[in-house]
Design an enzyme around this catalytic site. Structure first.
Site, PDB file in Angstrom:
ATOM      1  N   SER A  37      -6.064   9.952   2.165  1.00 48.09           N
ATOM      2  CA  SER A  37      -6.795  10.919   2.946  1.00 48.09           C
ATOM      3  C   SER A  37      -7.930  10.298   4.034  1.00 48.09           C
ATOM      4  O   SER A  37      -7.446   9.462   4.869  1.00 48.09           O
ATOM      5  CB  SER A  37      -7.523  11.905   2.087  1.00 48.09           C
ATOM      6  OG  SER A  37      -7.821  13.094   2.897  1.00 48.09           O
ATOM      7  N   HIS A 150      -1.079  17.472  -0.033  1.00 49.05           N
ATOM      8  CA  HIS A 150      -1.921  16.349   0.481  1.00 49.05           C
ATOM      9  C   HIS A 150      -1.898  15.136  -0.475  1.00 49.05           C
ATOM     10  O   HIS A 150      -2.250  14.085  -0.109  1.00 49.05           O
ATOM     11  CB  HIS A 150      -3.411  16.857   0.883  1.00 49.05           C
ATOM     12  CG  HIS A 150      -4.233  16.015   1.663  1.00 49.05           C
ATOM     13  ND1 HIS A 150      -3.888  15.203   2.558  1.00 49.05           N
ATOM     14  CD2 HIS A 150      -5.363  15.615   1.151  1.00 49.05           C
ATOM     15  CE1 HIS A 150      -4.768  14.471   2.719  1.00 49.05           C
ATOM     16  NE2 HIS A 150      -5.832  14.621   1.927  1.00 49.05           N
TER      17      HIS A 150
END
Length: 175
Positions: A37, A150
């Site tokens: 991320s 994610h």
């Protein structure tokens, strides 16, 4: 604050690495960088701004802020970090703070990992960075995990991320 990226934050990271080297904690000839991320963005930023790392793993990282703004489920998130910059300004902060802008500088072998169903940082961010590295002859691999958002959650994918990342570093950082 990502808004300072390329400035104070990047300098702080470099100073932290230098400190670890000075303390004997890190070997300057065997440095690697990895993150997911925001950490994936940092890995992409690092490989486009220095050659001090011998290997990198970029997990679900942003490589281009303009396309992130256009595709991400979190389209307002970039404003928090990039301020009131205009994503449609071709020479603005979105371009300046995107690792893809500096990809011609990259030489570090980079493993790229991403979830296919990521709506936060769309998988296109990794496809774009991978293609650029491949076009430029930089050693790279891309793994896209089906069904994953994610962050990987399926057991086999979590194990694969750990195994693949470890193997990537071991094979490139061993003396």
């Amino acid at each position: 604050n990502l808004g300072d990226m390329g400035g104070k934050d990047w300098e702080d990271i470099q100073r932290g690495i230098d400190y670890c080297i000075d303390q004997g904690i890190a070997d300057p000839d065997r440095l690697g960088i990895a993150g997911w991320s925001y950490g994936g963005f940092m890995a992409a930023w690092a490989v486009t701004h220095t050659d001090r790392f011998r290997a990198a793993v970029m997990g679900a990282g942003i490589s281009d802020w303009r396309s992130f703004h256009g595709k991400s489920y979190l389209s307002d998130w970039d404003v928090i970090y990039l301020g009131d910059g205009n994503p449609y300004d071709p020479d603005g902060v979105y371009r300046e703070r995107s690792p893809i802008t500096y990809v011609k500088r990259a030489t570090t072998p980079t493993l790229i990992l991403h979830g296919e169903a990521d709506e936060d940082v769309p998988v296109e961010q990794s496809y774009m960075f991978y293609r650029a590295l491949k076009d430029l002859g930089v050693e790279t691999e891309l793994v896209v995990y089906p069904r994953e958002p994610h962050g990987p959650s399926e057991r086999n994918h979590v194990l694969d991320v750990a195994r693949r990342s470890t193997e990537w570093f071991v094979s490139r950082l061993e003396p």
